[in-house]
Design a protein around this motif. Structure first.
Motif, PDB file in Angstrom:
ATOM      1  N   PRO A 153      16.600  23.941  75.349  1.00 43.19           N
ATOM      2  CA  PRO A 153      17.810  24.245  74.584  1.00 43.19           C
ATOM      3  C   PRO A 153      18.467  23.003  73.986  1.00 43.19           C
ATOM      4  O   PRO A 153      18.193  21.876  74.406  1.00 43.19           O
ATOM      5  N   LEU A 154      19.353  23.238  73.016  1.00 43.11           N
ATOM      6  CA  LEU A 154      20.138  22.162  72.425  1.00 43.11           C
ATOM      7  C   LEU A 154      21.164  21.676  73.457  1.00 43.11           C
ATOM      8  O   LEU A 154      21.458  22.391  74.410  1.00 43.11           O
ATOM      9  N   PRO A 155      21.729  20.471  73.243  1.00 46.77           N
ATOM     10  CA  PRO A 155      22.667  19.931  74.234  1.00 46.77           C
ATOM     11  C   PRO A 155      23.793  20.899  74.596  1.00 46.77           C
ATOM     12  O   PRO A 155      24.261  20.911  75.725  1.00 46.77           O
ATOM     13  N   LYS A 156      24.233  21.713  73.632  1.00 48.86           N
ATOM     14  CA  LYS A 156      25.373  22.590  73.914  1.00 48.86           C
ATOM     15  C   LYS A 156      25.029  23.621  74.988  1.00 48.86           C
ATOM     16  O   LYS A 156      25.872  23.991  75.799  1.00 48.86           O
ATOM     17  N   GLU A 157      23.784  24.114  74.990  1.00 49.93           N
ATOM     18  CA  GLU A 157      23.387  25.113  75.996  1.00 49.93           C
ATOM     19  C   GLU A 157      22.463  24.503  77.041  1.00 49.93           C
ATOM     20  O   GLU A 157      21.543  25.148  77.531  1.00 49.93           O
ATOM     21  N   ALA A 158      22.709  23.233  77.386  1.00 53.19           N
ATOM     22  CA  ALA A 158      21.787  22.517  78.257  1.00 53.19           C
ATOM     23  C   ALA A 158      21.577  23.235  79.587  1.00 53.19           C
ATOM     24  O   ALA A 158      22.466  23.915  80.080  1.00 53.19           O
ATOM     25  N   ILE A 159      20.361  23.099  80.134  1.00 50.97           N
ATOM     26  CA  ILE A 159      20.094  23.590  81.488  1.00 50.97           C
ATOM     27  C   ILE A 159      20.685  22.562  82.442  1.00 50.97           C
ATOM     28  O   ILE A 159      20.303  21.390  82.412  1.00 50.97           O
ATOM     29  N   SER A 160      21.641  22.997  83.257  1.00 50.34           N
ATOM     30  CA  SER A 160      22.317  22.005  84.074  1.00 50.34           C
ATOM     31  C   SER A 160      21.843  22.090  85.517  1.00 50.34           C
ATOM     32  O   SER A 160      21.588  23.165  86.046  1.00 50.34           O
ATOM     33  N   PHE A 161      21.682  20.926  86.142  1.00 46.59           N
ATOM     34  CA  PHE A 161      21.331  20.878  87.555  1.00 46.59           C
ATOM     35  C   PHE A 161      22.552  20.394  88.317  1.00 46.59           C
ATOM     36  O   PHE A 161      22.897  19.217  88.260  1.00 46.59           O
ATOM     37  N   PHE A 162      23.240  21.286  89.010  1.00 49.16           N
ATOM     38  CA  PHE A 162      24.423  20.970  89.802  1.00 49.16           C
ATOM     39  C   PHE A 162      25.478  20.239  88.981  1.00 49.16           C
ATOM     40  O   PHE A 162      26.245  19.442  89.499  1.00 49.16           O
ATOM     41  N   ASP A 163      25.490  20.459  87.667  1.00 48.05           N
ATOM     42  CA  ASP A 163      26.489  19.864  86.772  1.00 48.05           C
ATOM     43  C   ASP A 163      26.464  18.340  86.714  1.00 48.05           C
ATOM     44  O   ASP A 163      27.420  17.731  86.271  1.00 48.05           O
ATOM     45  N   VAL A 164      25.384  17.699  87.207  1.00 44.02           N
ATOM     46  CA  VAL A 164      25.325  16.248  87.051  1.00 44.02           C
ATOM     47  C   VAL A 164      24.125  15.822  86.202  1.00 44.02           C
ATOM     48  O   VAL A 164      24.137  14.754  85.602  1.00 44.02           O
ATOM     49  N   SER A 165      23.101  16.651  86.133  1.00 46.71           N
ATOM     50  CA  SER A 165      21.947  16.322  85.301  1.00 46.71           C
ATOM     51  C   SER A 165      21.746  17.452  84.300  1.00 46.71           C
ATOM     52  O   SER A 165      21.977  18.617  84.633  1.00 46.71           O
ATOM     53  N   PHE A 166      21.326  17.097  83.088  1.00 48.65           N
ATOM     54  CA  PHE A 166      21.200  18.111  82.054  1.00 48.65           C
ATOM     55  C   PHE A 166      19.870  17.967  81.343  1.00 48.65           C
ATOM     56  O   PHE A 166      19.502  16.879  80.909  1.00 48.65           O
ATOM     57  N   LEU A 167      19.160  19.079  81.237  1.00 49.89           N
ATOM     58  CA  LEU A 167      17.868  19.081  80.555  1.00 49.89           C
ATOM     59  C   LEU A 167      18.062  19.680  79.167  1.00 49.89           C
ATOM     60  O   LEU A 167      18.473  20.836  79.037  1.00 49.89           O
ATOM     61  N   THR A 168      17.799  18.887  78.126  1.00 52.37           N
ATOM     62  CA  THR A 168      17.970  19.390  76.760  1.00 52.37           C
ATOM     63  C   THR A 168      16.773  18.966  75.928  1.00 52.37           C
ATOM     64  O   THR A 168      15.910  18.219  76.385  1.00 52.37           O
ATOM     65  N   ILE A 169      16.773  19.443  74.679  1.00 52.88           N
ATOM     66  CA  ILE A 169      15.692  19.083  73.771  1.00 52.88           C
ATOM     67  C   ILE A 169      15.730  17.586  73.451  1.00 52.88           C
ATOM     68  O   ILE A 169      14.736  16.994  73.054  1.00 52.88           O
ATOM     69  N   LYS A 170      16.898  16.972  73.641  1.00 51.94           N
ATOM     70  CA  LYS A 170      17.012  15.547  73.333  1.00 51.94           C
ATOM     71  C   LYS A 170      16.692  14.668  74.526  1.00 51.94           C
ATOM     72  O   LYS A 170      16.880  13.457  74.475  1.00 51.94           O
ATOM     73  N   GLY A 171      16.270  15.283  75.623  1.00 55.71           N
ATOM     74  CA  GLY A 171      15.892  14.494  76.776  1.00 55.71           C
ATOM     75  C   GLY A 171      16.575  14.989  78.031  1.00 55.71           C
ATOM     76  O   GLY A 171      17.339  15.956  78.012  1.00 55.71           O
ATOM     77  N   PHE A 172      16.287  14.319  79.124  1.00 57.73           N
ATOM     78  CA  PHE A 172      16.830  14.684  80.429  1.00 57.73           C
ATOM     79  C   PHE A 172      17.917  13.670  80.759  1.00 57.73           C
ATOM     80  O   PHE A 172      17.640  12.485  80.897  1.00 57.73           O
TER      81      PHE A 172
END
Lengths: 398, 414
Positions: A153-172
Motif C-alpha cells: 500500500p501507499l504510505p497513507k494506508e501503510a501496514i503498521s506493526f504495533f504502530d512503530v514500524s510501517f510497511l509501504t510501497i516506498k519501503g519499510f
C-alpha cells in the motif's frame, strides 16, 4: 583402438630427451601466455591512443557529481569517485550480510525439516527447495521487486506493526535507535568478549591439566549481561527511539519522516538472495547431518553420554566439518550474486561504480578492473581462510 | 485427580470412541481456520481456538499399536508426539492459508482467452498477456515470417539428440560427432541466414527463450572441453602450466558473472585490433564459456582427486602415455564420479543466462521486461515472471532429474 596409431614422432622424441620433454611444454605455455597478454596490451594501447584516452587512476580523486539514493556513510555529489566506490562497496557488504543472516537461519531450519520424521514437514521443505533452487535468481529478484513489493500500500494506508514500524510501497520504515554515550556500551561489550576468550582458554587448559571443569558458559553469559548493564548505569547510557511519523508533503502525497527507511530495492534483493541461497544451505546442512554415521551416535550413547552431550560433543563437531566448507562457498556465492542488484537499481558496487561512474568517466578498463579486483580479493581472502580452517579441522589420521 | 485425567489418555479399549472424538475435534479445528467460527471471541483467543482444537484432536487419535493400519501409518508419519503434532498443524495451516488463493489466482479466477488488456476483468491472473506476447517471448524480435528457421533448427537438434539415444553403439559415435562438430554450424547458419538464399537476421533481433537455449547450448559445448583441460592443467607436474591454470580458474571463480559480462561488452573491444569487430553475442558466449569452464574445471578436478593412485599406476605400468592413460582410464572413471557436479554446473549456466540482460541482449526475462513496460500492457509483471519462472523451472528440474538417472545408470560398486 585408433589412438594407438596416433603418433607424430614427437612423443618418442621427447621421451628420449627427458630434460627437453619437461622444458618444452612449459616454455610453449609461457610463450603463449606472454604473447596473448602482450597482444591485448598492445591493442588496448593503440585503441586508447586513437580515442585520446590515457590510462590512469587519477580520476578517482575527481568530484563525482552524482547522487546515490541509499548510503551508509555521508555522501553527496561533491565527494570524489573514490568515496562513491566506498559507498557502493558498503552497500554490497550490507545486502550480503543481511542475506547471509537470513539465508543461514532459513537454510538450517529447512535443512533440518527435510530430515524430519513428519511427512508433511519434510515434503513442504522439499517442495520449497525444489522450487526456489530451479528458478534463476534474477527472475526471483524481479518478481519480488516488480510484482510482489509493488502490491504494497501507499504510505497513507501503510501496514503498521504495533504502530512503530510501517510497511509501504516506498519501503519499510523502522524506528531509529538514538543512543547517548554509545561508545561506553560498545567498549564494555568488547571488554566482556575479550574476558570470555581468556576464561575459555583458561578453562580448557585447566580441564586438560586437572580434569576439573569450570562453568564457562554460565560465566560467559553472566559477563555478557552484567558488564554492559553496569557500564550503562555508571556511564549514563540511554536509548531513545526515533519513530517514523506520517507527514503530508502536499495535497495528495504522504510519506514517513524520521526512523530508518529500508528501501524496497534492498528488501527485494535481500529477500530473493536469502530465499535462493537458503535452498543450497539447506542441502549442505542435510548432507552434513546425514554424513554423521549412526554408529557414532550409538558409540557415544554407549559410553554413557547424555543425548545433549552426544549432540554437542559427537554429532555437531562432525556434522559441522562437513557443513561449513560448502556453506562458506554459498556465502561467497551470495556476495557475488548480490551484484545482480544492478538490475533493479539498488546502488551496490556494480551499479554505482561499474555503472554510473563508468558512464560519466568512460574509463572502462580501469573501472571494470577495480570492480573485478574487489570481488576477487574478497573471494581470495575467504578461500585462504577456508583452506586454513579446513586444515585445522581435518581429521588427523596416524 | 490423576485418575480423573486418565480419560484424556487415549487407549486401545475404546478405540472407536477416541478416533471419532479426535476426528470431530480435528475437523472442527480445520474448519475454524477457514471459516473462523469463533470470531466473536477476542482476537487473541480466536487465533488459538483452531490450534487448540486440532491439537486435542491429534492427541486423542494418538494410540500406539491400535491395530488399525491406516491410523498407525498416520500416527507414525505426522503425529508421533506432541511436537510433531504441532508441526503438522502448522503445515496444514500454511497449506490452507496459501494454496487456495494461489490456485485461484493461477487458474480458477484467471482469464485465458482474449486479445487485449480489457478482456481481463476478473481478479485472477491475465494469461492473455502471455498469449498475445507468446511469439515475442519465444523468439524475441526475430522477423515473424522467418520464425520457421528457429523452429527447424531446434527440431533438428531434438531429432539428432533422439537419434543419438536410440542408435546402435556403432552409429552412435558418428551421430554424436555430427552433433558436436557439425550441427552447431548448421544451426547458426540457419538462424542467422545470409547464405543459401536465406535472409540475414542480425543477432540484435535474436531473443526470447530461443536465445536462452542458443547461448546455453554453445556455452555448454565449449565450456566442457576447456574445463577438462584446465582441470588436467591444475594437476600437471609442470609448474608453469599448473600455476597458469590455478590463476585462470581462481580469477574467473572469484568474480561475479555480471562484471564478466560488463568486461565482455566494454573491455573486449578495446583488447582487439582496431578495425576488427566481434559480434556482441559472440563476445557474451565467450565470456560465459570462460566463466563456467573455471567451475567445470573444479568439478572435474574433484573427480580426478577422488580416483585412487592405483589407477594411475596401473595405467603407467601398461606402458600408456599421459594422454592415452587419461583418455582411456582416468577420465571415464573421474567423469562418472562427478556427474552430479557437472549437472549442477550446467544448471547454473542455464540459470545464469538471463544476466545477459545487463549488456542489452533480451532473452526470455529480458523480453518480459520489455513487454511489461509496453504502454498497452502495463501492470502484468507478475504474470510474466510466473510464466518465465515456470518455463525455467521445467527446464532445470528436467535437467536435474536426468542427471540423477544418469548417475544411477553409471553407478558401479568399487
Amino acid at each position: 583402438m585408433k589412438i594407438k596409431n596416433f603418433n607424430l614422432g614427437l612423443g618418442s622424441f621427447l621421451r628420449n630427451n627427458p630434460k627437453l620433454g619437461d622444458f618444452l611444454p612449459q616454455a610453449v605455455t609461457l610463450f603463449a601466455i606472454i604473447f596473448i597478454i602482450g597482444f591485448f596490451t598492445f591493442n588496448a594501447q593503440t585503441n586508447m591512443d586513437s580515442r585520446g584516452i590515457d590510462f590512469g587512476f587519477g580520476f578517482l580523486s575527481q568530484e563525482s557529481s552524482f547522487d546515490i539514493q541509499f548510503s551508509l556513510i555521508d555522501y553527496d555529489g561533491s565527494h570524489s569517485y573514490a568515496k562513491a566506490y566506498l559507498v557502493g562497496l558498503l552497500n554490497t557488504l550490507l545486502v550480503s550480510a543481511v542475506g547471509i543472516f537470513f539465508a543461514t537461519l532459513l537454510g538450517v531450519i529447512v535443512g533440518i525439516s527435510r530430515l524430519s520424521s513428519n511427512y508433511l514437514i519434510s515434503r513442504l521443505a522439499e517442495i520449497y527447495v525444489e522450487i526456489f533452487r530451479n528458478i534463476p535468481l534474477l527472475l526471483q529478484i524481479f518478481f519480488w521487486y516488480f510484482a510482489a513489493l509493488r502490491a504494497l500500500p501507499l504510505p497513507k494506508e501503510a501496514i503498521s506493526f504495533f504502530d512503530v514500524s510501517f510497511l509501504t510501497i516506498k519501503g519499510f520504515f523502522i524506528p531509529k535507535l538514538i543512543w547517548t554515550n554509545f561508545s561506553i556500551l560498545f567498549y564494555s561489550f568488547v571488554a566482556a568478549i575479550v574476558s570470555i576468550v581468556f576464561i575459555y582458554v583458561y578453562g580448557k587448559r585447566k580441564q586438560e591439566a586437572t580434569g576439573q571443569r569450570i562453568p564457562v558458559f554460565l560465566i560467559s553469559v553472566g559477563l555478557l549481561i552484567i558488564l554492559p548493564v553496569v557500564a550503562s548505569l555508571l556511564g549514563g547510557v540511554s536509548l531513545d527511539f526515533g519513530i517514523p511519523e506520517l507527514v503530508q508533503q502536499s495535497e495528495t502525497i504522504f510519506n514517513f519522516k524520521g526512523g530508518i527507511n529500508i528501501i524496497p530495492e534492498l528488501m527485494a534483493l535481500a529477500l530473493a538472495l536469502s530465499l535462493y541461497t537458503a535452498t543450497f544451505i539447506a542441502e549442505c546442512v542435510r548432507a552434513g547431518i546425514m554424513g554423521v554415521s549412526k554408529g557414532q551416535k550409538e558409540a557415544a550413547a554407549s559410553i554413557g553420554l547424555t543425548p545433549g552431550q552426544v549432540l554437542q560433543l559427537v554429532v555437531m563437531p562432525q556434522a559441522l566439518r562437513i557443513i561449513i566448507p560448502p556453506t562458506t562457498n554459498q556465502y561467497l556465492n551470495l556476495t557475488k550474486n548480490s551484484s545482480l542488484a544492478a538490475a533493479i537499481a539498488y546502488p551496490d558496487l556494480v551499479l554505482v561504480f561499474a555503472g554510473t561512474a563508468m558512464m560519466q568517466t568512460g574509463r572502462a578498463i580501469e573501472i571494470v578492473s577495480i570492480t573485478m579486483l574487489t570481488y576477487l580479493s574478497l573471494s581470495i581472502a575467504i578461500s585462504i581462510f577456508m583452506n586454513w580452517y579446513n586444515k585445522k579441522i581435518a581429521i588427523k589420521e596416524k | 485427580m490423576i485418575k480423573n485425567l486418565t480419560f484424556l489418555k487415549p487407549n486401545k479399549e475404546s478405540l472407536n470412541l477416541y478416533i471419532s472424538l479426535g476426528a470431530v475435534f480435528f475437523v472442527l479445528g480445520i474448519a475454524d481456520i477457514s471459516f473462523n467460527v469463533f470470531g466473536f471471541l477476542p482476537i487473541w483467543i480466536s487465533y488459538f481456538v483452531p490450534l487448540a482444537f486440532c491439537f486435542l484432536g491429534l492427541h486423542l487419535i494418538r494410540i500406539e499399536f491400535s491395530g488399525n493400519k491406516t491410523l498407525d501409518v498416520l500416527n507414525k508419519n505426522i503425529n508421533s508426539d506432541w511436537f510433531n503434532a504441532i508441526l503438522t498443524i502448522f503445515a496444514i495451516f500454511l497449506l490452507i492459508k496459501f494454496i487456495p488463493p494461489i490456485l485461484d489466482w493461477l487458474f480458477f479466477e484467471a482469464t485465458f482467452v482474449g486479445s487485449k488488456k480489457e478482456d481481463c476483468t476478473s481478479d485472477g491472473a491475465c494469461w492473455v498477456f502471455i498469449n498475445v506476447w507468446f511469439e515475442r517471448l519465444m523468439y524475441g524480435l526475430y522477423p515473424i515470417k522467418e520464425i520457421w528457421r528457429i523452429n527447424a533448427a531446434f527440431i533438428g537438434l531434438i531429432l539428432t539428440v533422439g537419434l543419438a539415444f536410440f542408435a546402435s553403439a556403432k552409429t552412435k559415435k558418428y551421430v554424436l560427432m555430427f552433433l558436436i562438430f557439425v550441427y552447431p554450424f548448421i544451426m547458426i547458419s540457419l538462424i542467422s541466414g545470409g547464405n543459401f538464399g536465406l535472409e540475414w537476421v542480425e543477432t540484435n533481433a535474436w531473443g526470447g527463450l530461443a536465445l536462452t537455449f542458443i547461448i546455453s547450448i554453445f556455452a555448454l559445448t565449449f565450456c566442457f572441453p576447456v574445463g577438462l583441460f584446465l582441470a588436467l592443467g591444475r594437476r600437471s607436474s609442470y609448474p608453469v602450466i599448473r600455476y597458469a591454470s590455478i590463476g585462470f580458474i581462481e580469477f574467473w571463480r572469484g568474480v561475479p558473472l555480471i562484471t564478466v559480462l560488463f568486461m565482455a561488452s566494454v573491455m573486449f573491444p578495446m583488447f582487439l585490433p582496431e578495425d576488427t569487430y566481434m559480434d556482441k553475442l559472440v563476445r557474451v558466449i565467450i565470456a560465459i564459456t570462460l566463466f563456467e569452464s573455471a567451475y567445470m574445471a573444479e568439478v572435474v578436478r574433484g573427480g580426478l582427486q577422488a580416483l585412487p593412485r592405483g589407477q594411475y599406476d596401473a595405467g603407467k605400468s601398461l606402458g600408456m602415455g599421459y594422454w592415452r592413460m587419461h583418455l582411456l582410464i582416468i577420465m571415464p572413471q573421474a567423469l562418472k564420479l562427478v556427474i552430479p557436479g557437472i549437472a549442477n554446473t550446467f544448471l547454473a549456466l542455464v540459470k545464469d543466462t538471463p544476466l545477459i540482460l545487463v549488456v542489452g541482449l533480451l532473452e526470455l526475462i529480458g523480453m518480459i521486461d520489455m513487454a511489461k513496460t509496453n504502454p498497452k500492457w502495463l501492470g502484468f509483471a507478475a504474470e510474466g515472471y510466473v510464466f518465465a519462472g515456470f518455463v525455467f523451472w521445467i527446464v532445470c528440474y528436467a535437467m536435474s532429474r536426468y542427471s540423477i538417472s544418469l548417475e544411477r545408470k553409471y553407478k558401479t560398486d568399487r
